[in-house]
Design a protein around this motif. Structure first.
Motif, PDB file in Angstrom:
ATOM      1  N   SER A   1       0.983   5.242   0.404  1.00 21.81           N
ATOM      2  CA  SER A   1       0.202   6.411   0.791  1.00 21.81           C
ATOM      3  C   SER A   1       0.648   7.632  -0.018  1.00 21.81           C
ATOM      4  O   SER A   1       1.614   7.579  -0.782  1.00 21.81           O
ATOM      5  N   HIS A   2      -0.068   8.720   0.176  1.00 23.98           N
ATOM      6  CA  HIS A   2       0.274   9.960  -0.511  1.00 23.98           C
ATOM      7  C   HIS A   2       1.679  10.433  -0.119  1.00 23.98           C
ATOM      8  O   HIS A   2       2.385  11.036  -0.928  1.00 23.98           O
TER       9      HIS A   2
ATOM     10  N   ASN B   1       0.881  -1.154   0.000  1.00 20.84           N
ATOM     11  CA  ASN B   1       0.000   0.000   0.000  1.00 20.84           C
ATOM     12  C   ASN B   1       0.920   1.206   0.000  1.00 20.84           C
ATOM     13  O   ASN B   1       1.851   1.279   0.811  1.00 20.84           O
TER      14      ASN B   1
END
Length: 94
Positions: free
Chosen positions: A19-20, A17
């Motif tokens: 993230s920004h 995953n």
């Protein structure tokens, strides 16, 4: 029960995953498995399998379970599918 397609051998994959802020945490990509009952024309009986939806589309495209199994490599098939493939070969040879 293993999360693996009985016809194609597709299984769990891993990745990240993101993230920004570009933080990465591990995650799992699970195959889209469904329980289906397919009809074998050569055996004249239904067969219950747990396969991914991609395999279900391919079975329909190739013209049914018998045609799919005869064309599929043995290394990808589960022991149940290998047994069905062997029965189909025997019924077609007879």
């Amino acid at each position: 029960m293993a999360r693996r397609c009985e016809l194609t051998g597709k299984g769990v994959m891993t990745g990240n995953n993101v993230s920004h802020a570009l933080n990465r945490t591990r995650r799992r990509f699970l195959p889209n498995l469904v329980k289906v009952t397919l009809i074998s024309d050569a055996l004249s009986r239904p067969v219950k399998l747990r396969i991914c939806t991609n395999a279900l589309r391919t079975v329909e495209h190739r013209g049914g379970l018998d045609a799919f199994l005869l064309k599929q490599a043995d290394a990808d098939l589960s022991p149940l599918a290998l047994g069905i493939k062997k029965e189909i070969r025997a019924s077609l040879a007879a």
